[in-house]
Design a protein around this motif. Structure first.
Motif, PDB file in Angstrom:
ATOM      1  N   LEU A   1       0.856  -1.184   0.000  1.00  0.00           N
ATOM      2  CA  LEU A   1       0.000   0.000   0.000  1.00  0.00           C
ATOM      3  C   LEU A   1       0.893   1.236   0.000  1.00  0.00           C
ATOM      4  O   LEU A   1       1.732   1.408   0.878  1.00  0.00           O
ATOM      5  N   VAL A   2       0.701   2.093  -1.004  1.00  0.00           N
ATOM      6  CA  VAL A   2       1.527   3.282  -1.169  1.00  0.00           C
ATOM      7  C   VAL A   2       0.663   4.537  -1.109  1.00  0.00           C
ATOM      8  O   VAL A   2      -0.399   4.603  -1.743  1.00  0.00           O
ATOM      9  N   LYS A   3       1.110   5.510  -0.343  1.00  0.00           N
ATOM     10  CA  LYS A   3       0.520   6.841  -0.355  1.00  0.00           C
ATOM     11  C   LYS A   3       1.100   7.564  -1.564  1.00  0.00           C
ATOM     12  O   LYS A   3       2.279   7.904  -1.597  1.00  0.00           O
ATOM     13  N   ILE A   4       0.275   7.780  -2.598  1.00  0.00           N
ATOM     14  CA  ILE A   4       0.739   8.386  -3.841  1.00  0.00           C
ATOM     15  C   ILE A   4       0.857   9.901  -3.658  1.00  0.00           C
ATOM     16  O   ILE A   4      -0.099  10.557  -3.239  1.00  0.00           O
ATOM     17  N   LEU A   5       2.010  10.439  -3.977  1.00  0.00           N
ATOM     18  CA  LEU A   5       2.217  11.884  -3.919  1.00  0.00           C
ATOM     19  C   LEU A   5       2.083  12.527  -5.298  1.00  0.00           C
ATOM     20  O   LEU A   5       1.482  13.591  -5.434  1.00  0.00           O
ATOM     21  N   TYR A   6       2.648  11.866  -6.298  1.00  0.00           N
ATOM     22  CA  TYR A   6       2.580  12.389  -7.673  1.00  0.00           C
ATOM     23  C   TYR A   6       2.351  11.233  -8.633  1.00  0.00           C
ATOM     24  O   TYR A   6       2.870  10.134  -8.446  1.00  0.00           O
ATOM     25  N   SER A   7       1.577  11.511  -9.681  1.00  0.00           N
ATOM     26  CA  SER A   7       1.403  10.543 -10.754  1.00  0.00           C
ATOM     27  C   SER A   7       1.651  11.228 -12.090  1.00  0.00           C
ATOM     28  O   SER A   7       1.189  12.350 -12.318  1.00  0.00           O
ATOM     29  N   GLY A   8       2.385  10.544 -12.961  1.00  0.00           N
ATOM     30  CA  GLY A   8       2.490  11.018 -14.326  1.00  0.00           C
ATOM     31  C   GLY A   8       1.287  10.549 -15.125  1.00  0.00           C
ATOM     32  O   GLY A   8       0.528   9.672 -14.697  1.00  0.00           O
ATOM     33  N   VAL A   9       1.107  11.160 -16.286  1.00  0.00           N
ATOM     34  CA  VAL A   9       0.033  10.764 -17.205  1.00  0.00           C
ATOM     35  C   VAL A   9       0.686  10.433 -18.542  1.00  0.00           C
ATOM     36  O   VAL A   9       1.446  11.236 -19.088  1.00  0.00           O
ATOM     37  N   CYS A  10       0.399   9.254 -19.055  1.00  0.00           N
ATOM     38  CA  CYS A  10       1.016   8.755 -20.274  1.00  0.00           C
ATOM     39  C   CYS A  10      -0.016   8.691 -21.395  1.00  0.00           C
ATOM     40  O   CYS A  10      -1.227   8.584 -21.142  1.00  0.00           O
ATOM     41  N   ARG A  11       0.480   8.717 -22.625  1.00  0.00           N
ATOM     42  CA  ARG A  11      -0.426   8.612 -23.772  1.00  0.00           C
ATOM     43  C   ARG A  11      -1.180   7.284 -23.783  1.00  0.00           C
ATOM     44  O   ARG A  11      -2.261   7.187 -24.368  1.00  0.00           O
ATOM     45  N   SER A  12      -0.638   6.272 -23.131  1.00  0.00           N
ATOM     46  CA  SER A  12      -1.357   5.001 -23.035  1.00  0.00           C
ATOM     47  C   SER A  12      -2.705   5.181 -22.357  1.00  0.00           C
ATOM     48  O   SER A  12      -3.693   4.538 -22.732  1.00  0.00           O
ATOM     49  N   GLN A  13      -2.756   6.051 -21.329  1.00  0.00           N
ATOM     50  CA  GLN A  13      -4.034   6.288 -20.665  1.00  0.00           C
ATOM     51  C   GLN A  13      -5.009   7.065 -21.551  1.00  0.00           C
ATOM     52  O   GLN A  13      -6.215   6.835 -21.505  1.00  0.00           O
ATOM     53  N   VAL A  14      -4.478   7.968 -22.364  1.00  0.00           N
ATOM     54  CA  VAL A  14      -5.329   8.671 -23.329  1.00  0.00           C
ATOM     55  C   VAL A  14      -5.994   7.650 -24.244  1.00  0.00           C
ATOM     56  O   VAL A  14      -7.199   7.727 -24.531  1.00  0.00           O
ATOM     57  N   MET A  15      -5.225   6.681 -24.700  1.00  0.00           N
ATOM     58  CA  MET A  15      -5.761   5.664 -25.604  1.00  0.00           C
ATOM     59  C   MET A  15      -6.740   4.745 -24.890  1.00  0.00           C
ATOM     60  O   MET A  15      -7.766   4.357 -25.451  1.00  0.00           O
ATOM     61  N   GLU A  16      -6.441   4.387 -23.649  1.00  0.00           N
ATOM     62  CA  GLU A  16      -7.361   3.534 -22.893  1.00  0.00           C
ATOM     63  C   GLU A  16      -8.710   4.212 -22.701  1.00  0.00           C
ATOM     64  O   GLU A  16      -9.767   3.605 -22.887  1.00  0.00           O
ATOM     65  N   VAL A  17      -8.680   5.486 -22.323  1.00  0.00           N
ATOM     66  CA  VAL A  17      -9.925   6.215 -22.063  1.00  0.00           C
ATOM     67  C   VAL A  17     -10.738   6.372 -23.341  1.00  0.00           C
ATOM     68  O   VAL A  17     -11.964   6.223 -23.339  1.00  0.00           O
ATOM     69  N   SER A  18     -10.076   6.653 -24.448  1.00  0.00           N
ATOM     70  CA  SER A  18     -10.786   6.877 -25.708  1.00  0.00           C
ATOM     71  C   SER A  18     -11.261   5.588 -26.358  1.00  0.00           C
ATOM     72  O   SER A  18     -12.129   5.608 -27.234  1.00  0.00           O
ATOM     73  N   GLY A  19     -10.692   4.455 -25.948  1.00  0.00           N
ATOM     74  CA  GLY A  19     -11.031   3.183 -26.571  1.00  0.00           C
ATOM     75  C   GLY A  19     -10.131   2.816 -27.728  1.00  0.00           C
ATOM     76  O   GLY A  19     -10.380   1.816 -28.423  1.00  0.00           O
ATOM     77  N   ALA A  20      -9.048   3.587 -27.937  1.00  0.00           N
ATOM     78  CA  ALA A  20      -8.164   3.353 -29.082  1.00  0.00           C
ATOM     79  C   ALA A  20      -7.319   2.096 -28.934  1.00  0.00           C
ATOM     80  O   ALA A  20      -6.661   1.682 -29.892  1.00  0.00           O
ATOM     81  N   ARG A  21      -7.314   1.491 -27.746  1.00  0.00           N
ATOM     82  CA  ARG A  21      -6.563   0.247 -27.556  1.00  0.00           C
ATOM     83  C   ARG A  21      -7.447  -0.981 -27.743  1.00  0.00           C
ATOM     84  O   ARG A  21      -7.048  -2.103 -27.446  1.00  0.00           O
ATOM     85  N   GLY A  22      -8.648  -0.773 -28.248  1.00  0.00           N
ATOM     86  CA  GLY A  22      -9.547  -1.887 -28.508  1.00  0.00           C
ATOM     87  C   GLY A  22     -10.480  -2.151 -27.343  1.00  0.00           C
ATOM     88  O   GLY A  22     -10.611  -1.355 -26.414  1.00  0.00           O
ATOM     89  N   GLN A  23     -11.141  -3.308 -27.387  1.00  0.00           N
ATOM     90  CA  GLN A  23     -12.114  -3.669 -26.358  1.00  0.00           C
ATOM     91  C   GLN A  23     -11.445  -3.773 -24.997  1.00  0.00           C
ATOM     92  O   GLN A  23     -10.359  -4.331 -24.861  1.00  0.00           O
ATOM     93  N   ASP A  24     -12.105  -3.222 -23.990  1.00  0.00           N
ATOM     94  CA  ASP A  24     -11.565  -3.227 -22.626  1.00  0.00           C
ATOM     95  C   ASP A  24     -12.373  -4.201 -21.776  1.00  0.00           C
ATOM     96  O   ASP A  24     -13.511  -3.909 -21.393  1.00  0.00           O
ATOM     97  N   PRO A  25     -11.786  -5.361 -21.447  1.00  0.00           N
ATOM     98  CA  PRO A  25     -12.551  -6.370 -20.697  1.00  0.00           C
ATOM     99  C   PRO A  25     -12.567  -6.144 -19.195  1.00  0.00           C
ATOM    100  O   PRO A  25     -13.208  -6.909 -18.469  1.00  0.00           O
ATOM    101  N   TRP A  26     -11.859  -5.089 -18.708  1.00  0.00           N
ATOM    102  CA  TRP A  26     -11.707  -4.923 -17.264  1.00  0.00           C
ATOM    103  C   TRP A  26     -12.575  -3.816 -16.672  1.00  0.00           C
ATOM    104  O   TRP A  26     -12.473  -3.515 -15.487  1.00  0.00           O
ATOM    105  N   LEU A  27     -13.420  -3.214 -17.468  1.00  0.00           N
ATOM    106  CA  LEU A  27     -14.258  -2.122 -16.973  1.00  0.00           C
ATOM    107  C   LEU A  27     -15.182  -2.595 -15.853  1.00  0.00           C
ATOM    108  O   LEU A  27     -15.710  -3.708 -15.909  1.00  0.00           O
ATOM    109  N   PRO A  28     -15.415  -1.708 -14.859  1.00  0.00           N
ATOM    110  CA  PRO A  28     -14.710  -0.447 -14.585  1.00  0.00           C
ATOM    111  C   PRO A  28     -13.364  -0.718 -13.895  1.00  0.00           C
ATOM    112  O   PRO A  28     -13.220  -1.703 -13.166  1.00  0.00           O
ATOM    113  N   HIS A  29     -12.395   0.185 -14.102  1.00  0.00           N
ATOM    114  CA  HIS A  29     -11.090  -0.058 -13.496  1.00  0.00           C
ATOM    115  C   HIS A  29     -10.320   1.238 -13.274  1.00  0.00           C
ATOM    116  O   HIS A  29     -10.628   2.282 -13.845  1.00  0.00           O
ATOM    117  N   LEU A  30      -9.281   1.116 -12.449  1.00  0.00           N
ATOM    118  CA  LEU A  30      -8.394   2.239 -12.162  1.00  0.00           C
ATOM    119  C   LEU A  30      -7.320   2.327 -13.251  1.00  0.00           C
ATOM    120  O   LEU A  30      -7.097   1.365 -13.992  1.00  0.00           O
TER     121      LEU A  30
END
Length: 361
Positions: free
Chosen positions: A36-65
């Motif tokens: 268990l980690v107390k997160i202080l900072y998180s980066g944002v990667c283009r992979s997350q942009v693609m995941e949110v938009s659906g550009a990585r194809g079907q997402d079988p894990w919804l809903p997810h972090l």
């Protein structure tokens, strides 16, 4: 007996094509190999942009972090975790390292299960697998440390781990986002003298020049293949590191490397279904193309190695962090990254005394 319950605020993807939702989650008890980690900072990667938009194809894990690069402090550890202990300052990454490799936590919210992977960082607390946690160098600030979870090891790793660098080679860096600039910093730190930086943004090219690229090319105005041919006396570059994120730029990068020994290395992620078209004759003429998985980095040793390299070369990382966001602004951060307005968005997490409560049995 007194126990403690931890509550996290997290950005959750409930459906592709829709904004992330901020949800409060009760953190479940840690399983074997979890941290268990107390997160202080998180980066944002283009992979997350693609995941949110659906550009990585079907997402079988919804809903997810989401989120796969961050920094923070260890709060507690599960059974058999020996790599870190409570109080340790750490970096989180999607790249696997030493330690137990275990699945992510599952969160019960209003009769719904919210999934998470072995590492997630879009939350102010996160349960992660032991092998996705790495000790932070003491002199490395937490905000810069988050970049060592993805952008830096991927970009710098390609230069340090996956090509044979000498001072006299010519290298094209195509695409100057967080990964491309990380590659450029490593090339400069390693003493490469002939670095050609290419992008469509004059602002990013200016930054590349300040880092030390000696040729700057705006590909909207200049034919990159002709330019590289001219500065390499007609034979092309030994290497091209491509990180622009499109099939056409991978193809462009392949066109600028020399025959017999040229190598294109790419870490970009075009949308699912996109294909790369290459000339078979160029392939049999000795050109090489390879995808990079995290720059071939082994973070338990490469994080301190990269940190020492940049520090010795006098390169600071602050320029990569062009804008900071709160977790509630996560969708704005994703939009800014997609539009090319920032190099690497950084999410600054908030915490309060109410994150933990006592439970008396």
């Amino acid at each position: 007996m007194t126990k403690f319950a931890c509550f996290a605020k997290a950005a959750v993807l409930t459906s592709t094509g829709k904004p992330l939702e901020i949800v409060e989650l009760e953190v479940p008890p840690l399983s074997r190999g979890q941290v268990l980690v107390k997160i202080l900072y998180s980066g944002v990667c283009r992979s997350q942009v693609m995941e949110v938009s659906g550009a990585r194809g079907q997402d079988p894990w919804l809903p997810h972090l989401l989120g796969h690069e961050g920094s923070g402090v260890v709060v507690s550890v599960g059974v058999d975790v020996n790599k870190v202990k409570p109080g340790d300052e750490v970096i989180l990454s999607w790249i696997k390292g030493d330690g137990h490799d275990v699945s992510g936590a599952k969160y019960d919210v209003e009769d719904q299960v919210i999934n998470s992977g072995a590492v997630t960082t879009f939350s102010n607390y996160s349960v992660v697998s032991e092998n996705r946690v790495f000790l932070k160098p003491e002199s490395l600030p937490f905000d810069q440390a988050a970049l060592f979870g993805c952008a830096l090891p991927t970009g710098a790793g390609m230069a340090m781990n996956e090509i044979n660098i000498s001072s006299n080679v010519s290298v094209v860096v195509l695409g100057l986002g967080g990964i491309g600039l990380s590659a450029l910093m490593a090339l400069k730190s390693l003493g490469v003298k002939n670095i050609i930086a290419a992008d469509i943004s004059d602002e990013k090219l200016k930054t590349a020049g300040e880092i030390g690229a000696n040729h700057l090319v705006n590909t909207n105005r200049t034919d990159l293949k002709e330019f590289v041919c001219e500065v390499t006396e007609g034979i092309g570059a030994e290497y091209c590191i491509e990180s622009a994120g499109a099939s056409k730029t991978i193809e462009l990068g392949f066109s600028v490397i020399r025959k017999k020994e040229g190598k294109l290395l790419f870490a970009s992620h075009p949308p699912e279904g996109d294909m790369i078209r290459l000339s078979p004759h160029e392939l049999i003429s000795g050109k090489n193309i390879s995808g990079s998985w995290g720059g071939g980095s082994k973070l338990d040793v490469d994080i301190p190695r990269m940190h020492d390299l940049f520090r010795s070369a006098g390169i600071t990382l602050n320029f990569l962090i062009t804008k900071r966001y709160r977790l509630t602004e996560i969708n704005e951060a994703l939009s800014d990254l997609e539009r090319g307005h920032v190099y690497r968005p950084i999410i600054v997490m908030d915490h309060s005394d109410d994150d933990f409560i006592n439970i008396v049995d």
